[in-house]
Enzyme design. Structure first.
Site: not given
Ligand code: SAH
Length: 294
Positions: A140-141
């Site tokens: 997940i960024s």
């Protein structure tokens, strides 16, 4: 953009109004996107601010109209995570100090319960400024880069109005949820089937009406629904696929990490049927863009 499009059917506070027990002593797990911004976790201190074209600005006041009174939390799974509005607000304040100054983007970041996109074992780390594993060697960024890319995409000639946007690399669905609060329609493509399904199940309890998830190779885009006012790539290729450039509206903006070991954020704007301009922005670190599906 109608007010309706900015809001989830579910009250967001109903899924995050839990007691704040976040363990601040836990640091992030090192993953590709942590490289440049992890130091920002010390939320009480101002952090070095990466500056780009949009320049410096003090933290804006976040539009609180998205937060609605609590309704029912009972049917929302994973709402028992150790998170509160306050912790997420601290994350947003940090992102603002790092240089994101688009109030609409900051409000969207404040509204989306990031912890609901993490596996329960990592949800206590959901609001640190780091990318975190979501399985299948993907992440997940980090919050900063999610906000920054959307801010760049919104800085268009239409005063930030975005009708249709495309995300390449749905992952766990977090960025798609943030995008759903700044665009009328969000299309997002993921090439790894279990992640496509994970995003579906993560997004389901939020009942966001304006996201369409697709399983496929995002390098091909979605010609059947193009053109897009904005395209965001959440994975880095050596270059931006021409198919995606062709699917931008004239005036549309594409934001993508480009490179392999050394990556930079690139903004590409379509100026006419046959012309695009490209601007190189800050350094970044993303997982690789890969062809085909698995
Ligand atoms: N948007 C996510 C980030 C996910 S990481 C978030 O909100 O945090 C990047 C994702 O891009 C990975 O899930 C990876 O599988 C996906 N990806 C890489 N190449 C792709 C391609 N060609 N088409 C679609 N997805 C791709």
């Amino acid at each position: 953009m109608t007010d309706k499009a900015k809001r989830f059917p579910l009250t967001l506070s109903s899924v995050v109004d839990q007691k704040s027990k976040t363990d601040h002593s836990k640091r992030s797990v090192a993953t590709p996107q942590t490289a440049t911004k992890n130091a920002a976790w010390e939320s009480s201190r101002p952090v070095p601010v990466p500056r780009t074209a949009s320049g410096a600005a003090p933290a804006p006041s976040v539009n609180r109209s998205m937060a609605r009174p609590a309704q029912t939390a009972s049917h929302v799974e994973r709402s028992d995570s150790m998170v509160s509005d306050g912790v997420r607000k601290a994350m947003v304040d940090r992102v603002a100090r790092q240089g994101v100054n688009d109030a609409r983007v900051l409000a969207a970041m404040e509204a989306v319960p990031r912890h609901m996109f993490m596996e329960p074992g990592l949800s206590s780390q959901a609001y640190i400024d780091a990318s975190l594993p979501i399985g299948h060697h993907q992440t997940i960024s980090q919050p900063y880069i999610v906000a920054r890319m959307i801010e760049i995409m919104r800085d268009n000639q239409q005063g930030g109005v975005l009708n249709r946007v495309l995300e390449i690399g749905t992952g766990c669905g977090y960025q798609a949820a943030v995008l759903s609060l700044v665009a009328k329609e969000v299309y997002s493509i993921e090439r790894i089937k279990p992640l496509h399904e994970l995003a579906r199940s993560n997004l389901r309890p939020l009942r966001i009406a304006n996201i369409r998830l697709h399983y496929g190779d995002g390098m091909l885009g979605l010609p059947q629904v193009a053109p897009f006012d904005g395209i965001i790539l959440a994975a880095a290729g050596l270059e931006v696929p021409q198919a995606l450039l062709d699917q931008l509206t004239i005036g549309g903006r594409l934001v993508a990490p480009v490179g392999s070991r050394h990556q930079v954020l690139q903004l590409i704007q379509r100026t006419s049927k046959f012309d695009w301009t490209s601007t190189t922005l800050e350094d970044c670190h993303f997982v690789p863009l890969r062809a085909g599906t698995v």
